[in-house]
Enzyme design. Sequence first.
Site, PDB file in Angstrom:
ATOM      1  N   GLU A  93      -5.053  -7.712  -2.317  1.00 57.66           N
ATOM      2  CA  GLU A  93      -5.990  -7.732  -1.192  1.00 57.66           C
ATOM      3  C   GLU A  93      -7.359  -7.381  -1.721  1.00 57.66           C
ATOM      4  OE1 GLU A  93      -5.061  -5.332   2.260  1.00 57.66           O
ATOM      5  OE2 GLU A  93      -2.947  -5.850   2.127  1.00 57.66           O
TER       6      GLU A  93
ATOM      7  N   GLU B  86       0.831  -1.197   0.000  1.00 57.07           N
ATOM      8  CA  GLU B  86       0.000   0.000   0.000  1.00 57.07           C
ATOM      9  C   GLU B  86       0.875   1.261   0.000  1.00 57.07           C
ATOM     10  OE1 GLU B  86      -2.532  -0.917   3.343  1.00 57.07           O
ATOM     11  OE2 GLU B  86      -3.948  -1.958   2.067  1.00 57.07           O
TER      12      GLU B  86
END
Length: 990
Positions: free
Chosen positions: A292, A179
Amino acid sequence: MRILGGFSWVSALTLSVCLIGNGVVQAQNGSPSQWPLHDNGLNDVVQWDHYSFKVNGQRLFVFSGELHYWRIPVPEVWEDLLEKIKAAGFTAFAFYGNWAWHSANNHTLDFETGAHNFERLLETAKRVGLYVIVRPGPYVNAEANAGGFPLWLTTVHTITSKHLVTKGGTAFVYQIENEYGEQWVGDASKKVPNESAARYMALLEASARDNGIDVPLIHNNPNMNSKSWSQDFAPNATGNVDVSGVDSYPSCWSCNLDECTGTNGEYVAYQVVNYYDYFKNTTPTEPSFFPEFQGGSYNPWGGPEGGCPGDIGADFANLFYRNLISQRVTAISLYMMYGGTNWGAFAAPVVATSYDYSSPISENRKIDSKYYETKNLAMFTRVAKDLTITNRVENSTSYSTNSAIATSELRNPDTNAAFYVTIHSYSPSSTKESFQLRVSTSVGNLTIPQRGGSIFLNGHQSKIVVTDFAMGKQILTYSTAEVLTYALIDGHPVLVLWTGAGESTEFHLKGATKGAVRSQSVGATNATFHADEHGILTSIPAVNGMAIFEFDNNVKVIVADKPTAYLIWAPNLSNDPFGPVDKSVIVVGPYLVRSASPDGHSLSLKGDILANNTIIEVFASKEVRAVSWNGKGLRTQRTPYGSLKAGVASSTPKITLPSLDSWKVHDSLPERLPTYKDDGPAWIEANHSTTPNPTKPDTLPVLYVDDYGFHNSFHLFRGYFERPATAVNLAVQGGMAFGWSAWLNGDFLGSYLGNSSVGTANMTLSFENATVHSNRSNILLVAQDNTGHDLRAAAVQPRGILRASLEGGASFTKWKIAGEVNGERQQLDPVRGPLSEGGLTAERLGWHLPGFDDSAWNSSSPSTGFSGAGISFYRTTFAMNIPTGVDASFAFVLNAPASRKVRVQLFVNGYQYARFNPWVGNEVRFPVPPGVLNYAGDNTVGLSVWAQSEEGAKVDVRLEQEYAVESSWSSRFESEYLRPRWTAERLQYV
Ligand SMILES: *[C@@H]1O[C@H](CO)[C@@H](O)[C@H](O)[C@H]1NC(C)=O
Ligand SMILES: *[C@@H]1O[C@H](CO)[C@@H](O)[C@H](O)[C@H]1NC(C)=O
């Protein structure tokens, strides 16, 4: 890990003009030859293109789920979890590393002790047959500790490199950072590079490559705006990875729905999001990849007891995972597949003890409807080979006779097989809709079902209708029921279809001329057969239970309703993660089938049985004449249609649990008393007048625990002053849901009780009701807990006292601090690791550990409790004797029947497995895994009970059974090595 301030979710919704139902999306069609096939330039073991990943030349649908080995610190249990993931039809799993777990301080790296040895996880993956998505990048405190970071990564690279798919292992991609969507300064579309971020990524990549990582490097963008590190979006930019994915949490990422309201309005349940255009524009020559995708939601302090399985359960899994497929996604990893527990100090402040995450596999390892629903889709993706190369032809309501239904048509340009993914046009709708679907097949354009009946979407549901579905050499022209799986048995397909109980179904099998119903359970199906020039149409007015059909082209079709299909499995005789269909068998009936292996003319099945009498039905080669279940031969009968059937009588014993009514107790806060001596090695004088922390304190000395080497859980501060004062003003910071209490010369002054969304508390406490000395030292004791350090940049937010000032003319002359034993200098307990304990007397002296001698203590139970404010420690021991051949799971249940102004830590054999804070949280049930619990002998339970008010504290503690099933995975195993005992060196930390 998904804890964001709402940015990515809100921006995702902004972009998500939900295309479904809004007409035609421009197709991005083509054929494989038009799209470049990539590799990483080092080898061609793992390749990828616009359509999907390829491993060793074979296209792979990646259906993966995340689990964190450090959130389940028992290597033996990893096997149970990986077997459950494999059994669900997954081809892979993913895991994060955790720097703090492996590195207690700047001179320790532990990849060997107990559950620190994650090589056991990689070895188990290979044995079970799962590819691995390795995601080692630290995601907590990365900036704060950047100096030590490459060292740790280097070690992980070296350990992992032995287990890569290029070297005989199963790790097939490797995630660099997580991320870290920082490639661009400001608006990504302007492509203004963030040079330092690029250099940092390039360094990480070089480090991985230098240490033998030769599989594709991947990255997980935090949202669709960051567009970072994609080779397609910015060719040859510094820091790019091989394959750039994105993550998404379209349902609320938190079980507290209040956290999911943003500037763009209320959160809408079951609102799907458009990702198709993102992938088309950002990563067109790479597979559409979610490293994810929402597998559940975390439960914050103050969230509902037991999480939110209702918001994010079986229906969510059904609808959203199919919706990804409708958008051409061919690589999905669910975060989380198994959440586990924030035991010790693993939690960030926002999350409570449980990390159940409302995942398909529960914190207590139980599987239920969400697991089964996920399994039924993953099993399909494993066998639907044509799904790995598709174009989305159109997405509209025009396919259906009912405008409430939208359909995405995906078509394989090579084979012309198609997948019609149906959903409510307005995805949040939960109506029951019936419709016919217009499909284009190799036998012409059809409106199906053709002979009466309908396709149903019943509530929050999506269905994938296949056409020209290949089963070896045979073709299923279409089916209105969904395909669960198929196996090639003795060269011939056994196909499993499933649909809602009572629903009609129609399917057409090419090349057959005759069909017959061979078996049907109660609720006769009255199926009819209709031959045409291409094959046979079978029409079933109502599917109930299971029916078997045989056709003269040697195809068998099992049609099952949903409850039956949940218990249908396709274990593989190989450990190839692809799960080759010609090595598959079909097993109907058990709660879980973990594996199948040949044993001469017998088939050895392993798994779990829940019901008392389970009928197992096995579709396997005719060479198989007998079946054994968990090592016991079964009385097997062959059915007229060739399957083997047997009854298994489960012998799950009744397990009697101890009542935990014999306890010892001791004061665990002697530090409040003036007579207490703080000159031992447990204490450090707080004498810093400066701090490297960007947040500067209001008063000196610096009272930030991290500056003195203490980081976790409990901290004690003793402040001295020599002249009379009337009050103290304190600002204390410990993270959301934390609390603190203060005493002067042994007299209680007051407490901050905590708030689930507040991490700092200022109070002025009067000395009116306390003894204040004018002729000798006064001692203020502050006891605080710390709910962890925040994420990202906020990780450096201090823990401890930001301001301490006296009113009435006096000043503090000295401060001392105690925290976890030895702070970060030297670990006493490497097995339980650096996050396992805090600085209470009980923890420093090891009262929480097995083997501590409490014979001199008074007898008293926590349910009797004590009056007044204070901290007491209770201990009890009990024996367990769980039989082998059983998987049993237990939880501690805590209750505070009198005052809620209490904070409790529960220690099980030295592992802190509960923070029970009823003032700020609702969590009362705390599962504890086998291995932490000793299933074959003595257990020690410790309880620190902190009464934060004069009301005192009472706490009831019960041990309850979560489930017990007969299982090939025995929850009783040799685990003494995970529970080191008390040692006398603890005595010096008094
Ligand atoms: C390691 O940490 C200790 C404090 O715990 C400090 O004194 C020492 O200088 C550090 N060493 C390095 C190499 O950073
Ligand atoms: C990227 O680099 C490769 C190899 O050096 C080169 O062939 C290619 O043309 C470059 N692409 C762009 C868009 O600069």
